[in-house]
Design a protein around this motif. Structure first.
Motif, mmCIF file in Angstrom:
data_model
loop_
_atom_site.group_PDB
_atom_site.id
_atom_site.type_symbol
_atom_site.label_atom_id
_atom_site.label_comp_id
_atom_site.label_asym_id
_atom_site.label_seq_id
_atom_site.Cartn_x
_atom_site.Cartn_y
_atom_site.Cartn_z
ATOM 1 N N TYR A 92 0.834 -1.201 0.000
ATOM 2 C CA TYR A 92 0.000 0.000 0.000
ATOM 3 C C TYR A 92 0.866 1.247 0.000
ATOM 4 N N ASP A 93 0.451 2.236 -0.776
ATOM 5 C CA ASP A 93 1.068 3.556 -0.788
ATOM 6 C C ASP A 93 2.553 3.444 -1.135
ATOM 7 N N ASP A 94 3.470 3.900 -0.246
ATOM 8 C CA ASP A 94 4.895 3.901 -0.557
ATOM 9 C C ASP A 94 5.389 2.502 -0.913
ATOM 10 N N SER A 95 4.926 1.504 -0.187
ATOM 11 C CA SER A 95 5.354 0.127 -0.418
ATOM 12 C C SER A 95 4.891 -0.375 -1.787
ATOM 13 N N ALA A 96 3.696 0.024 -2.204
ATOM 14 C CA ALA A 96 3.185 -0.386 -3.516
ATOM 15 C C ALA A 96 4.002 0.234 -4.640
ATOM 16 N N VAL A 97 4.370 1.496 -4.473
ATOM 17 C CA VAL A 97 5.213 2.169 -5.464
ATOM 18 C C VAL A 97 6.550 1.446 -5.581
ATOM 19 N N ALA A 98 7.182 1.175 -4.462
ATOM 20 C CA ALA A 98 8.476 0.489 -4.458
ATOM 21 C C ALA A 98 8.370 -0.898 -5.089
ATOM 22 N N HIS A 99 7.269 -1.601 -4.807
ATOM 23 C CA HIS A 99 7.099 -2.953 -5.349
ATOM 24 C C HIS A 99 7.029 -2.923 -6.875
ATOM 25 N N LEU A 100 6.221 -2.040 -7.441
ATOM 26 C CA LEU A 100 6.111 -1.987 -8.898
ATOM 27 C C LEU A 100 7.443 -1.605 -9.535
ATOM 28 N N PHE A 101 8.157 -0.693 -8.929
ATOM 29 C CA PHE A 101 9.452 -0.299 -9.473
ATOM 30 C C PHE A 101 10.427 -1.482 -9.448
ATOM 31 N N GLU A 102 10.381 -2.289 -8.382
ATOM 32 C CA GLU A 102 11.243 -3.466 -8.304
ATOM 33 C C GLU A 102 10.840 -4.515 -9.337
ATOM 34 N N VAL A 103 9.540 -4.677 -9.543
ATOM 35 C CA VAL A 103 9.060 -5.612 -10.560
ATOM 36 C C VAL A 103 9.575 -5.199 -11.937
ATOM 37 N N GLU A 316 23.272 -2.251 -7.262
ATOM 38 C CA GLU A 316 23.225 -0.979 -7.995
ATOM 39 C C GLU A 316 21.798 -0.657 -8.431
ATOM 40 N N VAL A 317 21.093 -1.675 -8.918
ATOM 41 C CA VAL A 317 19.707 -1.455 -9.339
ATOM 42 C C VAL A 317 18.833 -1.107 -8.139
ATOM 43 N N ARG A 318 19.100 -1.739 -7.006
ATOM 44 C CA ARG A 318 18.328 -1.413 -5.802
ATOM 45 C C ARG A 318 18.524 0.044 -5.411
ATOM 46 N N HIS A 319 19.734 0.552 -5.559
ATOM 47 C CA HIS A 319 19.986 1.963 -5.260
ATOM 48 C C HIS A 319 19.209 2.862 -6.227
ATOM 49 N N ILE A 320 19.175 2.453 -7.494
ATOM 50 C CA ILE A 320 18.417 3.222 -8.488
ATOM 51 C C ILE A 320 16.942 3.243 -8.115
ATOM 52 N N VAL A 321 16.399 2.081 -7.772
ATOM 53 C CA VAL A 321 14.983 1.984 -7.410
ATOM 54 C C VAL A 321 14.685 2.825 -6.175
ATOM 55 N N GLU A 322 15.534 2.726 -5.162
ATOM 56 C CA GLU A 322 15.310 3.478 -3.924
ATOM 57 C C GLU A 322 15.284 4.982 -4.184
ATOM 58 N N ALA A 323 16.245 5.455 -4.973
ATOM 59 C CA ALA A 323 16.287 6.884 -5.282
ATOM 60 C C ALA A 323 15.061 7.313 -6.079
ATOM 61 N N GLU A 324 14.649 6.475 -7.023
ATOM 62 C CA GLU A 324 13.497 6.812 -7.854
ATOM 63 C C GLU A 324 12.197 6.786 -7.052
ATOM 64 N N VAL A 325 12.110 5.873 -6.089
ATOM 65 C CA VAL A 325 10.926 5.838 -5.215
ATOM 66 C C VAL A 325 10.814 7.144 -4.442
ATOM 67 N N ASN A 326 11.930 7.595 -3.861
ATOM 68 C CA ASN A 326 11.916 8.840 -3.094
ATOM 69 C C ASN A 326 11.540 10.029 -3.969
ATOM 70 N N THR A 327 12.081 10.069 -5.179
ATOM 71 C CA THR A 327 11.770 11.168 -6.097
ATOM 72 C C THR A 327 10.303 11.158 -6.491
ATOM 73 N N PHE A 328 9.780 9.966 -6.796
ATOM 74 C CA PHE A 328 8.387 9.848 -7.216
ATOM 75 C C PHE A 328 7.434 10.262 -6.097
ATOM 76 N N LEU A 329 7.724 9.783 -4.875
ATOM 77 C CA LEU A 329 6.838 10.097 -3.749
ATOM 78 C C LEU A 329 6.887 11.588 -3.410
ATOM 79 N N ALA A 330 8.088 12.193 -3.522
ATOM 80 C CA ALA A 330 8.193 13.627 -3.262
ATOM 81 C C ALA A 330 7.368 14.418 -4.272
#
Length: 431
Positions: A92-103, A316-330
């Motif tokens: 849900y919410d932040d976790s759902a965004v992160a999940h789709l980005f990881e997928v 490296e990809v996890r770092h990319i995903v994490e940064a993109e999640v933060n940017t998207f949520l902001a």
């Protein structure tokens, strides 16, 4: 409102259960529309692959949406409550965004780093757009997920072991795939079958040694025209199987295409490899018990562990995903806060103009310059009053209190909700 995903994958459910939950395009469309008919869902999209079924929704209420979407998935797969609870996951919410980005980045795939999922996420979005089941929220989320997936593959070597499930299946088959005398049968003519043919040709397999069989011969002939392979009608599949060394099957049929009797008759003691990439499965599990027959299916592929050498790329990809999640949520939070700030400033401007009009009516002899001085003075007062709240809400926009503060700001200043919604709508349309 927030995004919610209810799903099951090879990580949460056995293949037998995933088979029951698998969706073709028509079933996915139907499920999306049924989700929209519930009281808590305003947007919906479904991702269905050979190892996952996920329903993404924009939800007004978390608990209501979870119950309604889970019920729909359970009904489709004919699962009781206990089976569902053991097999599904909810983000849900932040976790759902992160999940789709990881997928999309291949981090959650059965074959770690495979890029085929990008096309499947794109197909899910295209279908949802065509059916008008997605709006600004899910459209923006899926578009960003696709960009992240492409970035991960472009900037790292995460897909160097197996860029697709097809590649992983062929690799698992061993040296027989590279033998110049090997004959291939590809059952099916959809996206996966097309990828299988393309992969074989790219690996140097002579197109004349590849036979394609599909229930619709026209689709098989499309592969013939594209790659120069051969095609046989579906009723000729037994003859083709008898002359085949490696089968790649991905038909999407409801029942077993290659049952024990069919394979036993065709193999007759010789070596035969069947790569089953379908869900539901095309090859009956007991076929693996036949002498000389090797079956490579999703169960086998899910058990292969070749990820140690990808550790650096994965990180490296996890770092990319994490940064993109933060940017998207902001950006998401900012898009929700900005309408409130705009509405507050609009209200202040309206108050100033109303007071100027009142002064002009009471003191009609004021000159134009005097009126402007009054207007400027009122503007300065208004700006000083709203400066601290607007600065504070912008400071909080990236934090967890941002939206709460925006709501409080709206309530404290008695902002017209219609005005806030109007600004939000304009912003959503522009996005």
């Amino acid at each position: 409102m927030s995004v919610l995903v209810v799903g099951m994958s090879h990580k949460s459910a056995p293949i037998e259960l995933l088979e029951r939950a698998s969706l073709d395009t028509d079933a996915a469309v139907k499920l999306s529309h049924r989700a929209l008919e519930t009281s808590s869902v305003t947007e919906a999209a479904v991702i269905s692959t050979c190892n996952r079924v996920e329903i993404y929704v924009e939800a007004e209420r978390f608990h209501g949406a979870v119950e309604e979407v889970s019920r729909l998935l359970a009904e489709h797969a004919a699962l009781d409550r206990d089976q569902l609870v053991q097999a599904v996951y909810v983000h849900y919410d932040d976790s759902a965004v992160a999940h789709l980005f990881e997928v999309a980045a291949g981090l959650d795939s059965m074959i770690l780093g495979e890029s085929q999922i990008l096309g499947q996420v794109r197909d899910a979005l295209d279908t949802a757009q065509a059916e008008a089941t997605v709006g600004p929220a899910l459209n923006a989320l899926f578009q960003q997920a696709l960009r992240i997936g492409k970035r991960g593959h472009a900037e790292t070597g995460i897909d160097r072991l197996a860029p697709s499930t097809v590649t992983a299946g062929l690799d698992a088959a061993g040296p027989v795939v590279a033998d110049p005398g090997t004959r291939f049968l590809v059952a099916g003519a959809g996206t996966m079958a097309s990828l299988a043919v393309r992969t074989l040709v790219d690996r140097g397999v002579d197109p004349s040694s590849i036979v394609v069989a599909n229930r619709t011969l026209r689709r098989a002939h499309e592969l013939v025209a594209t790659f120069g392979v051969r095609a046989v009608p579906w009723d000729g599949i037994d003859a083709a199987l008898a002359e085949t060394d490696v089968v790649v099957s991905c038909t999407g049929a409801a029942g077993f295409v290659f049952d024990r009797d069919r394979v036993a008759a065709a193999a007759s003691g010789r070596e035969l490899v069947l790569i089953d990439l379908a869900l539901p499965r095309d090859v009956e599990p007991t076929v693996a018990d036949l002498d000389g027959v090797t079956v490579i299916d999703l169960v086998v592929l899910s058990g292969r562990s070749e990820n140690a050498e990808l550790a650096g790329d994965v990180e490296e990809v996890r770092h990319i995903v994490e940064a993109e999640v933060n940017t998207f949520l902001a950006a998401k939070n900012a898009s929700r806060v900005t309408p409130t700030v705009i509405a507050l400033r609009t209200m202040a401007t309206d108050v100033v103009e109303a007071e100027v009009a009142r002064v002009k009516s009471r003191v009609p002899d004021l000159t134009t310059d005097q009126v402007e001085q009054v207007r400027d003075a009122l503007r300065r007062v208004a700006e000083k009053l709203i400066h601290a709240p607007t600065v504070r809400v912008q400071e909080l926009v990236e934090g967890p209190a941002g939206l709460t503060y925006a709501d409080a700001l709206s309530d404290l200043f008695a902002l017209d909700q219609a005005a806030v919604d109007a600004v939000t709508q304009v912003g959503g349309d522009e996005a």
